[in-house]
Design an enzyme around this catalytic site. Sequence first.
Site, PDB file in Angstrom:
ATOM      1  N   GLU A 116       0.825  -1.219   0.000  1.00 50.43           N
ATOM      2  CA  GLU A 116       0.000   0.000   0.000  1.00 50.43           C
ATOM      3  C   GLU A 116       0.859   1.268   0.000  1.00 50.43           C
ATOM      4  O   GLU A 116       0.360   2.350   0.318  1.00 50.43           O
ATOM      5  CB  GLU A 116      -0.946   0.014   1.212  1.00 50.43           C
ATOM      6  CG  GLU A 116      -1.848  -1.200   1.365  1.00 50.43           C
ATOM      7  CD  GLU A 116      -2.872  -1.365   0.241  1.00 50.43           C
ATOM      8  OE1 GLU A 116      -2.851  -0.578  -0.724  1.00 50.43           O
ATOM      9  OE2 GLU A 116      -3.678  -2.303   0.337  1.00 50.43           O
ATOM     10  N   HIS A 139      -2.691   2.574   8.228  1.00 46.54           N
ATOM     11  CA  HIS A 139      -3.818   1.806   7.686  1.00 46.54           C
ATOM     12  C   HIS A 139      -4.015   0.557   8.533  1.00 46.54           C
ATOM     13  O   HIS A 139      -3.045  -0.064   8.954  1.00 46.54           O
ATOM     14  CB  HIS A 139      -3.525   1.421   6.233  1.00 46.54           C
ATOM     15  CG  HIS A 139      -4.414   0.343   5.694  1.00 46.54           C
ATOM     16  ND1 HIS A 139      -5.785   0.500   5.576  1.00 46.54           N
ATOM     17  CD2 HIS A 139      -4.147  -0.914   5.257  1.00 46.54           C
ATOM     18  CE1 HIS A 139      -6.304  -0.617   5.079  1.00 46.54           C
ATOM     19  NE2 HIS A 139      -5.336  -1.496   4.879  1.00 46.54           N
ATOM     20  N   HIS A 141      -7.344  -2.624   9.895  1.00 51.92           N
ATOM     21  CA  HIS A 141      -8.650  -3.259   9.668  1.00 51.92           C
ATOM     22  C   HIS A 141      -9.406  -3.369  10.998  1.00 51.92           C
ATOM     23  O   HIS A 141      -9.649  -4.483  11.479  1.00 51.92           O
ATOM     24  CB  HIS A 141      -8.451  -4.668   9.078  1.00 51.92           C
ATOM     25  CG  HIS A 141      -7.565  -4.736   7.871  1.00 51.92           C
ATOM     26  ND1 HIS A 141      -6.887  -5.875   7.498  1.00 51.92           N
ATOM     27  CD2 HIS A 141      -7.261  -3.797   6.934  1.00 51.92           C
ATOM     28  CE1 HIS A 141      -6.194  -5.642   6.388  1.00 51.92           C
ATOM     29  NE2 HIS A 141      -6.392  -4.392   6.031  1.00 51.92           N
ATOM     30  N   GLU A 169     -17.179  12.957  22.475  1.00 47.60           N
ATOM     31  CA  GLU A 169     -15.940  13.608  22.028  1.00 47.60           C
ATOM     32  C   GLU A 169     -15.640  13.449  20.541  1.00 47.60           C
ATOM     33  O   GLU A 169     -14.695  14.056  20.036  1.00 47.60           O
ATOM     34  CB  GLU A 169     -14.775  13.113  22.865  1.00 47.60           C
ATOM     35  CG  GLU A 169     -14.906  13.611  24.296  1.00 47.60           C
ATOM     36  CD  GLU A 169     -13.664  13.420  25.125  1.00 47.60           C
ATOM     37  OE1 GLU A 169     -12.954  12.435  24.881  1.00 47.60           O
ATOM     38  OE2 GLU A 169     -13.437  14.245  26.006  1.00 47.60           O
ATOM     39  N   HIS A 210     -13.022  -2.845   3.707  1.00 48.19           N
ATOM     40  CA  HIS A 210     -11.596  -3.201   3.833  1.00 48.19           C
ATOM     41  C   HIS A 210     -11.000  -2.692   5.147  1.00 48.19           C
ATOM     42  O   HIS A 210     -10.469  -3.479   5.927  1.00 48.19           O
ATOM     43  CB  HIS A 210     -10.814  -2.649   2.626  1.00 48.19           C
ATOM     44  CG  HIS A 210      -9.353  -2.971   2.652  1.00 48.19           C
ATOM     45  ND1 HIS A 210      -8.635  -3.347   1.545  1.00 48.19           N
ATOM     46  CD2 HIS A 210      -8.446  -2.969   3.673  1.00 48.19           C
ATOM     47  CE1 HIS A 210      -7.376  -3.587   1.875  1.00 48.19           C
ATOM     48  NE2 HIS A 210      -7.243  -3.353   3.160  1.00 48.19           N
TER      49      HIS A 210
HETATM   50  P1  13P Z   1       0.895  -5.354   3.205  1.00 47.34           P
HETATM   51  O1  13P Z   1       1.273  -6.647   3.905  1.00 47.34           O
HETATM   52  O2  13P Z   1       1.459  -5.292   1.812  1.00 47.34           O
HETATM   53  O3  13P Z   1       1.285  -4.147   4.051  1.00 47.34           O
HETATM   54  O4  13P Z   1      -0.682  -5.318   3.008  1.00 47.34           O
HETATM   55  C1  13P Z   1      -1.534  -5.388   4.103  1.00 47.34           C
HETATM   56  C2  13P Z   1      -2.842  -4.721   3.880  1.00 47.34           C
HETATM   57  O5  13P Z   1      -3.511  -4.351   4.830  1.00 47.34           O
HETATM   58  C3  13P Z   1      -3.311  -4.507   2.494  1.00 47.34           C
HETATM   59  O6  13P Z   1      -4.343  -3.562   2.446  1.00 47.34           O
HETATM   60 ZN    ZN Z   2      -5.515  -3.514   4.330  1.00 49.71          ZN
END
Ligand code: 13P
Ligand code: ZN
Length: 271
Positions: A116, A139, A141, A169, A210
């Site tokens: 990413e 980033h 999840h 908040e 995602h």
């Molecule tokens: P990477 O292992 O390449 O960082 O990818 C993980 C991920 O969350 C893809 O969106």
């Molecule tokens: Zn991801």
Amino acid sequence: MKDIFTAPFVEEMRNTTANMYRLGWDERNGGNISYLLDEKEVGEYLDLNHVIRTIPLGFDATAIIGKIFIVTGTGKYFKNVDTDPERNLGVVRIAADGQTAELLWGYSDGGKFTSEFPAHLMSHMARLSVDPANRVVMHCHPTYTLAMNYVHELDEKKFTHTLWEMCTECIVVFPDGIGVLPWMLCGTNSIGEATAEKMKEFRLVVWGMHGIYGAGKTMDETFGLIETVEKAAQIYMLTAHLPRINTIRDEQMKELAEYFGVHYRKDFLNL
Ligand code: 13P
Ligand code: ZN
């Protein structure tokens, strides 16, 4: 030369990835972090003239030539960063051609930066254009945020408004709201460009079905943004199927934003 394993930026990456893993935001290799570093500080730990190898970027990063980042590796597990930072992290500099990254440290098993990286670097460029103090792009999840993606409309105003209602908040922590992208193929330049476009306006961007992106001046600020969204999403998921008896009203959110002096998305309230 100081020992890189004692560098504050390595320590921050180790602590943050460990925290994110423990919170369940980063299963397997899920998630990635990039952190823009100060060249002088890096120079205390690494010989800046020693490039271990070069890695093609696959997109144009001319706007940030010479900038140095510490970045999680692709395919690497957040749970392992703390015990083996040199294998799971890398310090890279954007080369003079704007098309290549120069590896200065890390990825010791021959690995490379996150898949990413386009979304990260394009987001850095976008955030720096509106906030020169931005340093971190993150980033992950997060469970409840992701769950909410399946039962709530993926509309920026509605998604933000629902989260603002969930904790007092919220409007103070992310007054700029949350950008939302539909499901897109990850790891591509296209999702990178779409994310960066949103990042000109928002510090938080949901990737439909995602995960989420956050950007900030410090690791704490960025982590805190995502943590607050995730807490609000958890409250939503714990209550969405129950009759709503009470709520934080729009006038109260306005009162909060004004009292705390934050610049908020007035058009995301229904007043
Ligand atoms: P990477 O292992 O390449 O960082 O990818 C993980 C991920 O969350 C893809 O969106
Ligand atoms: Zn991801």
